[in-house]
Design a protein around this motif. Structure first.
Motif, PDB file in Angstrom:
ATOM      1  N   GLY A 106       0.826  -1.199   0.000  1.00 27.76           N
ATOM      2  CA  GLY A 106       0.000   0.000   0.000  1.00 27.76           C
ATOM      3  C   GLY A 106       0.856   1.243   0.000  1.00 27.76           C
ATOM      4  O   GLY A 106       1.802   1.349   0.781  1.00 27.76           O
ATOM      5  N   SER A 107       0.547   2.177  -0.892  1.00 26.15           N
ATOM      6  CA  SER A 107       1.365   3.381  -1.035  1.00 26.15           C
ATOM      7  C   SER A 107       0.924   4.513  -0.131  1.00 26.15           C
ATOM      8  O   SER A 107       1.744   5.225   0.421  1.00 26.15           O
ATOM      9  CB  SER A 107       1.329   3.874  -2.490  1.00 26.15           C
ATOM     10  N   GLN A 108      -0.359   4.732  -0.016  1.00 28.36           N
ATOM     11  CA  GLN A 108      -0.853   5.863   0.758  1.00 28.36           C
ATOM     12  C   GLN A 108      -0.997   5.443   2.214  1.00 28.36           C
ATOM     13  O   GLN A 108      -1.724   4.520   2.516  1.00 28.36           O
ATOM     14  CB  GLN A 108      -2.196   6.338   0.205  1.00 28.36           C
ATOM     15  N   GLN A 109      -0.331   6.131   3.086  1.00 28.21           N
ATOM     16  CA  GLN A 109      -0.354   5.714   4.484  1.00 28.21           C
ATOM     17  C   GLN A 109      -1.424   6.417   5.314  1.00 28.21           C
ATOM     18  O   GLN A 109      -1.677   6.028   6.438  1.00 28.21           O
ATOM     19  CB  GLN A 109       1.003   5.974   5.129  1.00 28.21           C
ATOM     20  N   PHE A 110      -2.048   7.442   4.773  1.00 23.59           N
ATOM     21  CA  PHE A 110      -2.964   8.261   5.565  1.00 23.59           C
ATOM     22  C   PHE A 110      -4.066   7.411   6.188  1.00 23.59           C
ATOM     23  O   PHE A 110      -4.179   7.284   7.396  1.00 23.59           O
ATOM     24  CB  PHE A 110      -3.578   9.354   4.691  1.00 23.59           C
ATOM     25  N   ARG A 111      -4.929   6.824   5.367  1.00 26.36           N
ATOM     26  CA  ARG A 111      -6.016   5.999   5.875  1.00 26.36           C
ATOM     27  C   ARG A 111      -5.605   4.549   6.027  1.00 26.36           C
ATOM     28  O   ARG A 111      -6.189   3.810   6.823  1.00 26.36           O
ATOM     29  CB  ARG A 111      -7.207   6.089   4.912  1.00 26.36           C
ATOM     30  N   LEU A 112      -4.619   4.155   5.249  1.00 25.43           N
ATOM     31  CA  LEU A 112      -4.196   2.764   5.238  1.00 25.43           C
ATOM     32  C   LEU A 112      -3.820   2.281   6.628  1.00 25.43           C
ATOM     33  O   LEU A 112      -4.319   1.258   7.103  1.00 25.43           O
ATOM     34  CB  LEU A 112      -3.017   2.601   4.280  1.00 25.43           C
ATOM     35  N   MET A 113      -2.946   3.004   7.311  1.00 26.74           N
ATOM     36  CA  MET A 113      -2.460   2.543   8.607  1.00 26.74           C
ATOM     37  C   MET A 113      -3.546   2.576   9.665  1.00 26.74           C
ATOM     38  O   MET A 113      -3.561   1.764  10.585  1.00 26.74           O
ATOM     39  CB  MET A 113      -1.254   3.388   9.042  1.00 26.74           C
ATOM     40  N   GLU A 114      -4.482   3.510   9.529  1.00 28.22           N
ATOM     41  CA  GLU A 114      -5.606   3.553  10.469  1.00 28.22           C
ATOM     42  C   GLU A 114      -6.453   2.295  10.332  1.00 28.22           C
ATOM     43  O   GLU A 114      -6.850   1.681  11.332  1.00 28.22           O
ATOM     44  CB  GLU A 114      -6.468   4.795  10.200  1.00 28.22           C
ATOM     45  N   GLU A 115      -6.739   1.888   9.088  1.00 28.21           N
ATOM     46  CA  GLU A 115      -7.518   0.681   8.846  1.00 28.21           C
ATOM     47  C   GLU A 115      -6.771  -0.559   9.320  1.00 28.21           C
ATOM     48  O   GLU A 115      -7.354  -1.476   9.905  1.00 28.21           O
ATOM     49  CB  GLU A 115      -7.851   0.553   7.362  1.00 28.21           C
ATOM     50  N   VAL A 116      -5.472  -0.597   9.089  1.00 29.68           N
ATOM     51  CA  VAL A 116      -4.665  -1.740   9.503  1.00 29.68           C
ATOM     52  C   VAL A 116      -4.684  -1.887  11.018  1.00 29.68           C
ATOM     53  O   VAL A 116      -4.883  -2.977  11.560  1.00 29.68           O
ATOM     54  CB  VAL A 116      -3.216  -1.591   8.994  1.00 29.68           C
ATOM     55  N   SER A 117      -4.482  -0.778  11.728  1.00 32.64           N
ATOM     56  CA  SER A 117      -4.422  -0.831  13.192  1.00 32.64           C
ATOM     57  C   SER A 117      -5.772  -1.216  13.793  1.00 32.64           C
ATOM     58  O   SER A 117      -5.836  -1.890  14.823  1.00 32.64           O
ATOM     59  CB  SER A 117      -3.948   0.504  13.759  1.00 32.64           C
ATOM     60  N   GLU A 118      -6.851  -0.793  13.138  1.00 31.35           N
ATOM     61  CA  GLU A 118      -8.178  -1.099  13.670  1.00 31.35           C
ATOM     62  C   GLU A 118      -8.598  -2.537  13.383  1.00 31.35           C
ATOM     63  O   GLU A 118      -9.214  -3.190  14.222  1.00 31.35           O
ATOM     64  CB  GLU A 118      -9.223  -0.143  13.067  1.00 31.35           C
ATOM     65  N   SER A 119      -8.283  -3.030  12.191  1.00 31.04           N
ATOM     66  CA  SER A 119      -8.796  -4.332  11.767  1.00 31.04           C
ATOM     67  C   SER A 119      -7.822  -5.488  11.967  1.00 31.04           C
ATOM     68  O   SER A 119      -8.242  -6.612  12.247  1.00 31.04           O
ATOM     69  CB  SER A 119      -9.208  -4.271  10.293  1.00 31.04           C
ATOM     70  N   LEU A 120      -6.538  -5.244  11.810  1.00 28.77           N
ATOM     71  CA  LEU A 120      -5.582  -6.351  11.794  1.00 28.77           C
ATOM     72  C   LEU A 120      -4.539  -6.274  12.901  1.00 28.77           C
ATOM     73  O   LEU A 120      -3.452  -6.853  12.782  1.00 28.77           O
ATOM     74  CB  LEU A 120      -4.878  -6.403  10.434  1.00 28.77           C
ATOM     75  N   SER A 121      -4.847  -5.564  13.962  1.00 28.51           N
ATOM     76  CA  SER A 121      -3.915  -5.464  15.080  1.00 28.51           C
ATOM     77  C   SER A 121      -3.577  -6.858  15.615  1.00 28.51           C
ATOM     78  O   SER A 121      -4.455  -7.675  15.872  1.00 28.51           O
ATOM     79  CB  SER A 121      -4.540  -4.621  16.194  1.00 28.51           C
ATOM     80  N   GLY A 122      -2.286  -7.138  15.743  1.00 28.14           N
ATOM     81  CA  GLY A 122      -1.832  -8.430  16.235  1.00 28.14           C
ATOM     82  C   GLY A 122      -1.822  -9.521  15.188  1.00 28.14           C
ATOM     83  O   GLY A 122      -1.402 -10.649  15.465  1.00 28.14           O
ATOM     84  N   ARG A 123      -2.282  -9.180  13.978  1.00 28.89           N
ATOM     85  CA  ARG A 123      -2.367 -10.180  12.905  1.00 28.89           C
ATOM     86  C   ARG A 123      -1.459  -9.845  11.726  1.00 28.89           C
ATOM     87  O   ARG A 123      -1.415 -10.607  10.763  1.00 28.89           O
ATOM     88  CB  ARG A 123      -3.810 -10.285  12.402  1.00 28.89           C
ATOM     89  N   ILE A 124      -0.770  -8.704  11.783  1.00 30.76           N
ATOM     90  CA  ILE A 124      -0.037  -8.242  10.612  1.00 30.76           C
ATOM     91  C   ILE A 124       1.347  -7.706  10.983  1.00 30.76           C
ATOM     92  O   ILE A 124       1.510  -7.020  11.998  1.00 30.76           O
ATOM     93  CB  ILE A 124      -0.847  -7.151   9.864  1.00 30.76           C
ATOM     94  N   GLY A 125       2.332  -8.076  10.196  1.00 25.41           N
ATOM     95  CA  GLY A 125       3.671  -7.515  10.332  1.00 25.41           C
ATOM     96  C   GLY A 125       3.860  -6.456   9.260  1.00 25.41           C
ATOM     97  O   GLY A 125       3.407  -6.628   8.126  1.00 25.41           O
ATOM     98  N   ILE A 126       4.523  -5.360   9.599  1.00 30.49           N
ATOM     99  CA  ILE A 126       4.619  -4.218   8.689  1.00 30.49           C
ATOM    100  C   ILE A 126       6.079  -3.907   8.375  1.00 30.49           C
ATOM    101  O   ILE A 126       6.915  -3.811   9.273  1.00 30.49           O
ATOM    102  CB  ILE A 126       3.933  -2.976   9.297  1.00 30.49           C
ATOM    103  N   VAL A 127       6.350  -3.740   7.079  1.00 26.56           N
ATOM    104  CA  VAL A 127       7.673  -3.340   6.607  1.00 26.56           C
ATOM    105  C   VAL A 127       7.544  -1.966   5.961  1.00 26.56           C
ATOM    106  O   VAL A 127       6.758  -1.784   5.034  1.00 26.56           O
ATOM    107  CB  VAL A 127       8.238  -4.337   5.570  1.00 26.56           C
ATOM    108  N   GLN A 128       8.292  -0.996   6.475  1.00 23.49           N
ATOM    109  CA  GLN A 128       8.333   0.344   5.887  1.00 23.49           C
ATOM    110  C   GLN A 128       9.480   0.359   4.882  1.00 23.49           C
ATOM    111  O   GLN A 128      10.635   0.200   5.248  1.00 23.49           O
ATOM    112  CB  GLN A 128       8.565   1.401   6.964  1.00 23.49           C
ATOM    113  N   LEU A 129       9.138   0.539   3.593  1.00 26.48           N
ATOM    114  CA  LEU A 129      10.163   0.516   2.562  1.00 26.48           C
ATOM    115  C   LEU A 129      10.439   1.926   2.055  1.00 26.48           C
ATOM    116  O   LEU A 129       9.544   2.634   1.597  1.00 26.48           O
ATOM    117  CB  LEU A 129       9.724  -0.370   1.392  1.00 26.48           C
TER     118      LEU A 129
END
Length: 413
Positions: A106-129
């Motif tokens: 995902g390129s746009q971090q504005f809403r992306l990270m909010e959705e990730v933290s709300e829905s996939l907390s504890g289920r997702i590993g994140i790499v900042q490239l």
């Protein structure tokens, strides 16, 4: 140069064995899709992209059916276009939790990270490239975090023996930047960055923020680039661009969350104070900053008024990337006391501070170590031997006032 090995690859593979989902995020054109396809391709994992309007509409209109015909393991590219998709991924993961089920970019971090933290907390590993590091560009296999211990310096001195650390090559890299397409030489820096900024405005900023005047926003981006390596001054930038300070804060936040700008926090023994003091601004790609500030070549830049700021920006960026490629937020700060005596960088690790000064000079002297005298004022923490990162081609020692600092080539980063 067809393929450049990314140091984040090992981190991505490690996270995929620890989490059901893995997300590679960052600014546009940093190589997220290429990296993820290399990893998933080796595992014969199929993929699709939400850049495809038909796929985007299908996922939006019937996400449950969409996931049924795209069973895990699967790679989904450009997931920012379908923000509600994460809720359905959560359901699929919770029904049959296995590591390595979904690979996302995902390129746009504005809403992306909010959705990730709300829905996939504890289920997702994140790499900042981020854009390519100097290590990756020259094919250096060393992928460790920059931590200026004597052991680190000795190892780099050994592994980089025989390398050509010409000042000209360093400044060429600073001028062109680290975006893969520029590094590969498939397009000129000027053409790439012109197109890049147009796409950034049209696809990210216009879609996700109320920017009424796009030309004015571009003027603000250029104003921020002209201040790389400086303390943030919202009033100054607002005045130059004819906007309010509130708008300046909002627009700088957009640059930070989209991965173009990094804010270096001031160090304080009191953690709460780190949040309220003024940070320093750094562009994460010196090539983009060079384009925005209209430098015409590396030699002109090297002798220009912003040479020190660009060298410092380059060094800070390399250090931050070395941590990001290992899946970590960089534990870095700067120090400035009431007398305006400053240390460019403090790296905090295991209750130890590693002081770092960044100087573009090829011949470091005792004057370059004068800022280290204030390390004695920092309490409740152990302070390691200071280091001067500079344009030299070999390791040396610099002494001042009873303090000996190691002078280390910037290419050791």
């Amino acid at each position: 140069m067809d393929f450049i090995r990314r140091h984040a690859e090992k981190t991505l593979e490690r996270l995929a064995t620890s989490f059901p989902a893995v997300l590679v995020t960052g600014a546009r054109q940093t190589g997220k899709t290429t990296l993820l396809k290399k990893v998933t391709g080796a595992l014969s994992i199929p993929s699709t992209t939400f850049d495809d309007i038909a796929e985007e509409q299908f996922a939006r209109s019937d996400p449950k059916a969409f996931l049924e015909i795209h069973p895990s393991p699967f790679m989904f590219d450009e997931v920012q276009y379908v923000p509600d998709f994460f809720r359905y991924l959560k359901v699929e993961i919770d029904q049959d939790r296995r590591n390595g089920m979904y690979y996302l970019t995902g390129s746009q971090q504005f809403r992306l990270m909010e959705e990730v933290s709300e829905s996939l907390s504890g289920r997702i590993g994140i790499v900042q490239l981020y854009p390519l590091t100097a290590r990756e560009i020259r094919g250096d296999g060393f992928s460790g975090r920059f931590l200026p211990t004597k052991e680190y310096v000795m190892e780099r001195n050994r592994t980089l023996a025989g390398e050509d650390f010409s000042t000209g090559k360093t400044w060429e890299r600073i001028y062109t930047g680290g975006y893969p397409e520029v590094v590969k030489g498939t397009v000129s820096p000027a053409d790439f960055y012109a197109s890049y900024l147009k796409t950034y405005i049209e696809r990210d900023i216009r879609a996700l923020s109320q920017v009424a005047d796009e030309m004015q926003f571009m003027q603000f981006v250029a104003a921020a680039a002209a201040r790389t390596g400086q303390l943030v001054n919202y009033g100054d930038m607002a005045c130059e661009c004819g906007i309010s300070e509130v708008t300046a804060k909002k627009w700088l936040s957009l640059l930070v969350t989209s991965g173009l700008v990094y804010l270096l926090r001031p160090y304080s023994a009191n953690v709460e104070k780190r949040v309220v003091k003024t940070p320093k601004l750094y562009f994460m790609d010196t090539g983009l900053a060079a384009y925005l500030t209209r430098w015409t070549g590396p030699e002109v830049m090297r002798s220009g008024a912003m040479a020190g700021a660009f060298f410092e920006t380059y060094a800070v960026g390399e250090i931050v990337k070395s941590f990001a490629n290992n899946g970590e937020d960089a534990p870095v700060y700067f120090y400035r006391d009431k007398d305006k005596i400053e240390i460019d960088l403090l790296i905090e690790r295991d209750n130890t501070l590693y002081p770092v000064e960044i100087k573009k000079t090829s011949t470091p002297s005792s004057d370059d170590a004068k800022g280290f005298s204030i390390t004695g004022r920092i309490g409740n923490v152990q302070v390691a031997q200071p280091v001067i990162v500079c344009g030299a081609d070999r390791v040396s020692a610099v002494s001042r006032g009873g303090c000996t600092a190691l002078a280390v080539p910037v290419e050791f980063l």
